[in-house]
Design a protein around this motif. Sequence first.
Motif, PDB file in Angstrom:
ATOM      1  N   GLY A  38       0.812  -1.206   0.000  1.00  0.00           N
ATOM      2  CA  GLY A  38       0.000   0.000   0.000  1.00  0.00           C
ATOM      3  C   GLY A  38       0.847   1.259   0.000  1.00  0.00           C
ATOM      4  O   GLY A  38       2.085   1.222  -0.037  1.00  0.00           O
ATOM      5  N   ASP A  39       0.159   2.389   0.049  1.00  0.00           N
ATOM      6  CA  ASP A  39       0.817   3.698   0.005  1.00  0.00           C
ATOM      7  C   ASP A  39       1.132   4.161   1.426  1.00  0.00           C
ATOM      8  O   ASP A  39       0.316   4.820   2.079  1.00  0.00           O
ATOM      9  CB  ASP A  39      -0.097   4.690  -0.714  1.00  0.00           C
ATOM     10  N   HIS A  40       2.346   3.785   1.894  1.00  0.00           N
ATOM     11  CA  HIS A  40       2.784   4.186   3.234  1.00  0.00           C
ATOM     12  C   HIS A  40       4.307   4.278   3.230  1.00  0.00           C
ATOM     13  O   HIS A  40       4.980   3.442   2.592  1.00  0.00           O
ATOM     14  CB  HIS A  40       2.321   3.173   4.286  1.00  0.00           C
ATOM     15  N   PRO A  41       4.878   5.253   3.913  1.00  0.00           N
ATOM     16  CA  PRO A  41       6.344   5.405   3.911  1.00  0.00           C
ATOM     17  C   PRO A  41       7.097   4.158   4.371  1.00  0.00           C
ATOM     18  O   PRO A  41       8.237   3.930   3.956  1.00  0.00           O
ATOM     19  CB  PRO A  41       6.569   6.574   4.879  1.00  0.00           C
ATOM     20  N   PHE A 112      -1.045  -8.982  -0.693  1.00  0.00           N
ATOM     21  CA  PHE A 112      -1.172  -7.529  -0.559  1.00  0.00           C
ATOM     22  C   PHE A 112      -0.803  -7.145   0.877  1.00  0.00           C
ATOM     23  O   PHE A 112      -1.353  -7.701   1.837  1.00  0.00           O
ATOM     24  CB  PHE A 112      -2.594  -7.078  -0.859  1.00  0.00           C
ATOM     25  N   VAL A 113       0.123  -6.204   1.024  1.00  0.00           N
ATOM     26  CA  VAL A 113       0.616  -5.790   2.338  1.00  0.00           C
ATOM     27  C   VAL A 113       0.293  -4.317   2.560  1.00  0.00           C
ATOM     28  O   VAL A 113       0.602  -3.466   1.706  1.00  0.00           O
ATOM     29  CB  VAL A 113       2.131  -6.017   2.476  1.00  0.00           C
ATOM     30  N   ASP A 114      -0.312  -4.014   3.708  1.00  0.00           N
ATOM     31  CA  ASP A 114      -0.590  -2.626   4.095  1.00  0.00           C
ATOM     32  C   ASP A 114      -0.058  -2.388   5.501  1.00  0.00           C
ATOM     33  O   ASP A 114       0.270  -3.335   6.241  1.00  0.00           O
ATOM     34  CB  ASP A 114      -2.088  -2.344   4.028  1.00  0.00           C
ATOM     35  N   TYR A 120       1.695  -4.472  10.378  1.00  0.00           N
ATOM     36  CA  TYR A 120       1.642  -4.885   8.976  1.00  0.00           C
ATOM     37  C   TYR A 120       0.470  -5.850   8.794  1.00  0.00           C
ATOM     38  O   TYR A 120       0.343  -6.825   9.540  1.00  0.00           O
ATOM     39  CB  TYR A 120       2.946  -5.572   8.568  1.00  0.00           C
ATOM     40  N   GLU A 121      -0.350  -5.542   7.804  1.00  0.00           N
ATOM     41  CA  GLU A 121      -1.488  -6.412   7.492  1.00  0.00           C
ATOM     42  C   GLU A 121      -1.223  -7.114   6.170  1.00  0.00           C
ATOM     43  O   GLU A 121      -0.995  -6.468   5.147  1.00  0.00           O
ATOM     44  CB  GLU A 121      -2.777  -5.597   7.392  1.00  0.00           C
ATOM     45  N   ARG A 146       8.434  -6.042  11.365  1.00  0.00           N
ATOM     46  CA  ARG A 146       8.705  -5.910   9.938  1.00  0.00           C
ATOM     47  C   ARG A 146       9.438  -7.135   9.383  1.00  0.00           C
ATOM     48  O   ARG A 146       9.186  -7.589   8.269  1.00  0.00           O
ATOM     49  CB  ARG A 146       9.534  -4.639   9.728  1.00  0.00           C
ATOM     50  N   GLY A 147      10.325  -7.682  10.174  1.00  0.00           N
ATOM     51  CA  GLY A 147      11.147  -8.787   9.712  1.00  0.00           C
ATOM     52  C   GLY A 147      10.388 -10.081   9.511  1.00  0.00           C
ATOM     53  O   GLY A 147      10.902 -11.009   8.876  1.00  0.00           O
ATOM     54  N   PHE A 148       9.172 -10.178  10.056  1.00  0.00           N
ATOM     55  CA  PHE A 148       8.401 -11.411   9.938  1.00  0.00           C
ATOM     56  C   PHE A 148       7.434 -11.404   8.750  1.00  0.00           C
ATOM     57  O   PHE A 148       6.802 -12.419   8.474  1.00  0.00           O
ATOM     58  CB  PHE A 148       7.597 -11.656  11.226  1.00  0.00           C
ATOM     59  N   VAL A 149       7.313 -10.268   8.067  1.00  0.00           N
ATOM     60  CA  VAL A 149       6.295 -10.149   7.021  1.00  0.00           C
ATOM     61  C   VAL A 149       6.519 -11.174   5.909  1.00  0.00           C
ATOM     62  O   VAL A 149       5.598 -11.868   5.476  1.00  0.00           O
ATOM     63  CB  VAL A 149       6.264  -8.721   6.450  1.00  0.00           C
ATOM     64  N   GLY A 150       7.751 -11.290   5.408  1.00  0.00           N
ATOM     65  CA  GLY A 150       8.045 -12.227   4.333  1.00  0.00           C
ATOM     66  C   GLY A 150       7.751 -13.654   4.736  1.00  0.00           C
ATOM     67  O   GLY A 150       7.171 -14.434   3.956  1.00  0.00           O
TER      68      GLY A 150
END
Length: 660
Positions: A38-41, A112-114, A120-121, A146-150
Motif C-alpha cells: 500500500g501507500d505508506h512510507p 497484498f501488504v498494508d 503490517y497487514e 517488519r522482519g516477519f512479514v516475508g
Amino acid sequence: MRSVLSVGLTALITAPAVAGIDLEARTPYQLRVVVRTGDHPALTRHFRADVKKALGSALQTALGSLGTVEVIDLNETAADKLDPLARLAHEKGLEALDVVTATAPAKTHFVFVDFADGKYEIRSRQHDGTTGFVTPIVRKTVHADRGFVGRLAGLAVAQDFGAVGTFDPPAPGGPAQVGMVLKAGELGSMDGWVKKGEVFAVLQMRQVRRSAPRPAPKTKAKGGDDAPTGPVLVGTRLDGVLLQVIDGPRNGVCTCKLHKRYRDLPFDAITVGYRCVRLGTAEGPLKLQLVDPAGTPFRGDVLQPRAGADDFPEAPREQEEMTFADGVFTSKQPFKNVAFVLVKNGEAPVAKIPVEIYADQVAVRKVTLNAGDEEGRYFQALVADMRERILGARVMQARSFEDLANLQKKDKPKALEYGQAAYESLDKESLALRGDLDRLKQRMGTEAPAGLFAPCETDLRALEQKTNELRVHLGRLKNVIALEKDPSSAGNRKGLEGILLDAQFFTQRLDYDQAIAKYEEALKLPDLDAAQRADVEKTLERMKKEWQTKDDDHIAARKFVYDKWSKLDKAADVRDALPEARRAADKCKAVGDKVTLLKLYTVTPQVLERFATDLKRLVEDAGDDTDKLEALQPFKKVSEEVTQLLTEVGKEVGADRAKE
C-alpha cells in the motif's frame, strides 16, 4: 437465469468433444506470487524486495522439483502490462476474484501488504490456473515485526497452496472411494502438500466457447468481436461435494472418500471431467449460518443442526449439538478439516452437508424447511443451468445470423463459408443440448414437478427451428451463388433470386419492414413469371396482414420491442424498461401480433446477456464496498423478472408453433 452477483452469465457454444482431461501427473506447477504494498512510507521498494526474496526462496525450496516460482512486484509493473487477472485484483481488490472461473497457465497467489496502527497487514488469496478455482477466503494476518512479514506471507501462500488432483467419480450406487491422481505427482514427493484427512473442493470442468465461431476473423459484425475465441476450459465448484484423503499420496496417487450432499455429480455434453483442489482448512469449531434460498438466516428455534467428525450423526449425542447466537450455530467441539452436518426441522432431516473448516470463518449454507426439497432444489439448479446453456446458444445463434447478414451484403461466397461453419457448430450444440435435456428428464423421472422442463423445451425447440432455417437459407444462398457465376443466366433472373434470398432472410430475422420492401421490389421486375408472381403476391399479402398495426398503443409497443428493448446494454436501462416490456408483450398478445411477440422472444436472451455482462462490471467496480454491493442486490430480482417474461412470451409463441 442464475444471478451474476456471484457468477457471471456464461452464454456459450460448445467446442468439439474431447476425450478427457490431461492428468498432468508429470506437469510441474507454475506458481506466480504477485506482491503489492500500500501507500505508506514504511512500505518501501527495499521492503518489497525483501518480501519478494523471502517468498521466492522459501516457496521454491518447498516446491523443489514439483514446480517453479516467480515473484512479481505489482507496484513496479505498468498497468498496460498486467494480465486480466492481476488487473482485476489490483483495481477491484481480492474479493473481486469471486467472479473468475476460467483456467489459466499458472497458479497465481496474490499477497497484498498494508501498514496501519503500527502493524503490517498481510492479505492473500489464490487463483488456481488448472481449475479456475479461487480460494474461498481472503486470508488475513497481522504482525508488528517488519522482519516477519516475508515469512508470514510465505506461510499464508503455503497454507492455501491448492494441490490439484483429477479423478473419475464412482458409479451410481457404488463405493464412495475414488483414486485421485495428483498434478506433478510423478515429479517428486507430495507428502508435504497433501496429508491424510485433508479435504479437496471438487470442480466440474467444462469446455466452452465464449463467442460465436467466425471463419472470417477480420470481419467485425455489429456487436461482435474482431476474432473468434477458441475453446476455454472453465471450472465450476460443486456445491456440497468434498474429497477427503484416506490414504496416500503414494507415487502421486491418493485414495479418497467422496462426500456429497446430493445424490450424484452433474454431467453433460460439455463436461470433460472432474478436478479437485486441496483446501487450506484447519482445526477449530464449526461456525455455521443456515439461510433460506433467498439468503435470510434461520433462527435457532426453527432448525437444529448437529455435527459429526467422521460421518453424519445418527443417534443424538450431546457433543454433536450446536449452540445458537447472533444468527450463527457453533459446535461444542472442534473439528479438523471437515464436519458432517445433519440439519433437522423438528424430527425431520432436511439436509446432510459436508462443511470444510476454516478457523474463525462462518460457513453459510442454503437449506429449506421441507425434507423433500433438498434433491428438488438440486435438480432445479441443474435445470436452470440447462436453460442458461440453451439461452447462451440462442445468443450465439442470433449473432451468427447478424454476421451472416452483414457478410452476405459484401461477399456471398465468404458468407456461405461462414454460415456453413456456424450451422455445423449450432447443429452440434443443438444435438448435445437435446441429449443432455433428455438425460436430465430421465434422471428425474416422476420426481420432476409439472412444467419444470417446459421453458427448456420451448427455448430448445426455438434453437432447433432457427438452426434448421439457417440450413435452408444456406441452400438458397448456394443456389444464388451458382446462378450468379453462370454466364448463361439472364441478369434479371440473377437479380430476382438475390432479392428473394434477401426477402426470405429478412423474414427469418423477423425484420418484416425490410422483407416486405424486398418482395415489393421483386414484383417490379419484368421477368417474374406468373407462378412466381402469384407466390410472391400471396406471401406479401400474408405478411402485410400479420404486420398491420391496430392502434397507437400497438405501434408504440412494436417500436419499443424493435427499436429500444432489442438494443439495451446497461443493467439500469433494462431495469427501467422492464415495465414497458411487459406492457408491450401484453398489448401484442391482446391484438394477436405474433410477429412482434416472436421478436421479443428472440432478442430477450441477448438483452439478458448484456444485462449480466454490465451487472458483472458493476459488481467488479464495487469491489469490497458492502454498501455498493447491497445496492446491486435488487438487480437479481430484475434478472429473474426478465427471465420470467421470456418464459411467458416463449409459452405464447411456443403454443402457436405447436399448432402449426
